[in-house]
Write an enzyme that holds these catalytic residues in place. Structure first.
Site, mmCIF file in Angstrom:
data_model
loop_
_atom_site.group_PDB
_atom_site.id
_atom_site.type_symbol
_atom_site.label_atom_id
_atom_site.label_comp_id
_atom_site.label_asym_id
_atom_site.label_seq_id
_atom_site.Cartn_x
_atom_site.Cartn_y
_atom_site.Cartn_z
ATOM 1 N N GLY A 1 0.822 -1.200 0.000
ATOM 2 C CA GLY A 1 0.000 0.000 0.000
ATOM 3 C C GLY A 1 0.856 1.250 0.000
ATOM 4 C CB CYS A 2 0.096 4.692 -1.062
ATOM 5 S SG CYS A 2 -1.552 4.868 -0.336
#
Lengths: 344, 344, 344, 344
Positions: free
Chosen positions: A147-148
């Site tokens: 994920g970011c």
């Protein structure tokens, strides 16, 4: 060239995959799927990509998998597990959703509200934090792209935990994200008028990226840990800045932390430790696969402040996915990713 | 009506004083000074105020102090001390600069790089955090109006320290500010192209608002303390959001903290504790004198997260200055400040 | 590789030249000048370019011209004429300033307030509107790179005037520009707080790009003409949109105009006529050398509306400059410019 | 106080009515309707209005009309005609939708795709361009509040057409709008990521505000006319700028036009003609009911350029609606509207 399919190509990460892959010397985008957009040309869905000769979007069921060598899966979480389970096992996959990021399927069930639908695949999946898991990615058939927020937080913290320089049980991550992280679906909360000229935290102590961060940091620390993690939504299209507050351990100083990171990433093309005293800015990585980081002494004795910046759509999603593909397929790791940041 | 002078009227806080005072029932703006802009009408300096009959800007030396009852001083720090020392002692003053905020002139000298020029006035000056020092302000001739960051941080933290519910020595304040806080002077770093589409921290562990925050919190805690304070610059014109991480003390819970704040501010017109679970947003206070706050349980055991939001130009500067004037002169405390937030 | 110098490298067009040339297969940036920034590394002046191995900035007098094959001149107008006149005649030059754009030195003197300092060079200079003056550019030693507004206006209008399809004497150009067009110098008018959340026209009927546009259109029309030209400043960093209102001539329809443009630019890699009914958006060209355009029937009988969009820093400045260099030096015209737009 | 109901209170114009009416000395907001939001407190729908004691939203069918003296109708067009037809005839109404703006029900049917449902009411409705139709509004029971674009365009053009100073058949209006004009419904096209950092025209030659503008201008000109009207969407929340290109008539000059407007609006509290040479900016009217305008000579002989600026949510919608209510009910016309623009 390697024939690439992008599943779920109508979102921002799909567009970003196209932008970067169009300049990748070793691949060709042959398939784009989008259930709701099937039948439409890319020119309608993403006018900025109109003039690059991309194929029209199709439904998943229309894809001839015999013509696909590699799949990027950019579908919403939940649906992804079924989709990937149904793919021919000869196709390598990089999945950008959250569906295979949590190794423990019970943790997944707890945070996502339903049992994991492909626990066997989960066992096979490799977490693709490229710089810190290169060997794993190299041998993987299925990579779970991080994920970011987890990318921005783990890149600085894992080496420091491995070095035993920060206390494991007291990590505080204050993160600020641009709006593209919320996707391209029509939601009132993401309208220009609702986002411009303001900032607010959301998902305090309850964001689904917390367990992902904790999984990686626990492994590095060698003990289970929780983190304080507060994401904020702010008026920019791209970028994540993570400001992380840590207690120093074993006599380490902020300078020691900086040295550890500088050494860890000395030869990395995408991760850069800035000169002493210089703070990372998200606008200095915009459009690129770079992660900038630095460490600062805190006014509170025995503590330090770590700052890291990425473009959430590149290093935080599509760029790292391509980096993982490059590792999986033996391409030069920077292929397609030699993009200079766009400033201003 | 009370005849008001604004010294240093050509900056953003000066403009904001005008905007609000124009609708104050008990005052009249009779004097505006601006050394570089002297001789120019307000219509040229601030076209949005063109149609409201304001006087032209003059040099300080041109002011007839016999026609002034109250002074707002919005000058750059450093020059302010001399200017206020030279005013007739019959004039009450609210100073928006940092010149009289630090009670200890040695602390001032250390952070501002020169000896304090008016230590007698400093002894007289009252720190104007309105809600928490109302009696002091009432009796003051000279009020030092708090800084924007210190206002956003102290309003929630002081009552909690007074209640003994948070550890004093481990307070971490992660603050995000709009660009107007940097003033209206031409600086490359504040150009649209340098600020839009990005965020970055600045003055990490070295911002001048840190000692101001520490002064107020130390008093409340009854012991000297330092804080971690990291300001960030982000692309919006107005607003400060402070996300504060604290360790709970004496068995207190996040709910207890929330209750303390709710009780402290129950009757305040400008400070609002939001319903449980709702996060403050800066855009919900834009243009108003409101401070929104709330408390959240942290994932880390024994810790809580406090979020507070103000408009840096109103509650963080000109609005609170008018609130202080109202208290000093016996006006209704909300006079001129009954401004509903502008959204979107 | 061709050794390139960028004179005046500390502005936005300088940075953009670096961004694009770093990925050009046939050139190497060997010299960067900046009078005020001399001695500083690029990492300080443009942190987003820190990790790409660029040389430090030097003063012009320090340059060894024997090591330079090609010069991009991105200096302020006025100084440029002297600088280029002093360069060795063996060096080819693309000048991004306004100094050599007006063929008539008297027109120059009238609009720029001083006599032209290098009229001989002016006679030699070739106006580098790449698609419409390819042969001229090919043979030039000194190319005057067009202004941003003139590029956006002339690319659609010149073919239509040549085709006799629009009235020459009644062209109305309403243009909207991002802030980077105003440069990187510290000016109050370009602060974030002064530009965000608003729009305004400037230089109405008096902008210096008007005579440049008129020069090109007069040549195409075969008669001297004036234009209505109203530039607007709006809150975005990059982009120009020109909405142009024309009277149709000789029975032409909006569809005829569209056909003329489609035919003119059918084989151009950078200029694209959109499908009927689709309006160009600046965000669809951001970061790229593309110019998008289209033509629409007006509600007013006998009239049409032309819309064109470019990135002012790329096709409107540095991108077109590199395109011109490619033509001058015999490179593939798209070298270094195969940049896909960045969206969002 | 006058008891006011706002029908359709959950949109931006509803919120803006509340913001302004909360400070109106003669009215009380007693009823807010919102079909989808019924049952929710204002604090949830518009958190910035949480602390002002407003009633919860209800369904229309729950309203007791005996307790309502005046209705603002902020519903989507189409449904409005039925709703207003069903109201007790004793209630005065200001309708902010487009449902009663076009006097000719056939024109309405053509542009809105269905027959007008209340032609009798249409005959009764008065077009509420306050400054130019004060007497009509004074005697009206039902006022059709003008559209945002039509307000910005007609305020300068109607006096000039009445004075015979501009050609009627060749008016070109290039308008730029903030995003709030598109409403608060979740639409992909209005997401932050789709709107930020760009501009584009839409509805070229087909926007529904064109016939509304033409209706007003035709009346003033004494002859039927069409206009060129190109709206653009740009990244700001509030504001409309109209840049209008006209051919001068009967020997008039730009200065003559300016004089006509200055005379027409000399005593108006909300419409201001700026000093010669100063261009209106939308940011100078933000949050206020002001309309700023000016006239400039064009480079094209015999032509002029008119620039006008409003806040689309205030003078372009809710502010003008309150102004109309003030006129209809005999309040001071500026009551509730003495709001100073918010800048920056």
């Amino acid at each position: 060239p390697v024939r690439v399919a992008i599943l779920g190509a109508s979102g921002y990460t799909g567009a970003e995959l196209m932008r970067l892959l169009l300049r990748h010397p070793g691949v060709q985008i042959t398939t784009l799927t989008g259930e709701r957009q099937a039948g439409r040309p890319v020119a309608e869905v993403f006018p900025h990509l109109a003039s690059f000769g991309l194929p029209d979007l199709v439904k998943m069921e229309q894809v001839d998998w015999a013509n696909v060598d590699f799949v990027f899966c950019a579908l919403p979480h939940g649906t992804t597990q079924d989709v990937i389970a149904a793919l021919p096992k000869t196709i390598k996959v990089c999945d950008l959703s959250a569906d295979f990021r949590l190794a423990n399927v019970e943790t997944y069930a707890k945070w996502y509200g339903h049992a994991h639908k492909a626990p066997d695949l989960q066992r096979e999946a490799v977490y693709g934090l490229s710089e810190l898991n290169r060997t794993g990615v190299q041998n993987a058939r299925l990579v779970a792209n991080p994920g970011c927020y987890p990318t921005s937080a783990q890149l600085p913290l894992i080496p420091l935990l491995l070095a035993g320089q920060v206390e494991a049980q007291e990590i505080i991550i204050d993160a600020k994200s641009g709006v593209s992280g919320a996707g391209r679906d029509a939601k009132q909360a993401n309208l220009f008028g609702e986002v411009a000229e303001g900032i607010h935290p959301y998902g305090i102590a309850s964001h689904r990226h917390a367990p992902e961060i904790e999984q990686g940091l626990s492994l590095a620390a060698g003990e289970p840990l929780l983190v304080a993690f507060t994401p904020h939504l702010m008026p920019m299209s791209r970028g994540i800045l993570a400001t992380t507050y840590v207690r120093l351990k074993g006599g380490a100083t902020a300078a020691d932390l900086r040295a550890t990171l500088a050494e860890t990433y000395a030869k990395e093309p995408f991760v850069k430790v800035l000169p002493e005293g210089i703070a990372p800015q998200t606008r200095h990585v915009r459009g690129s696969n770079l992660c900038l980081m630095n460490v600062f002494a805190d006014r509170l004795p025995g503590r330090a402040i770590i700052v890291s910046a990425i473009d959430n759509l590149v290093k935080g999603a599509s760029g790292q996915a391509i980096q993982n593909m490059n590792i999986m397929l033996g391409f030069d790791e920077t292929a397609g990713l030699e993009v200079v940041p766009v400033y201003p």
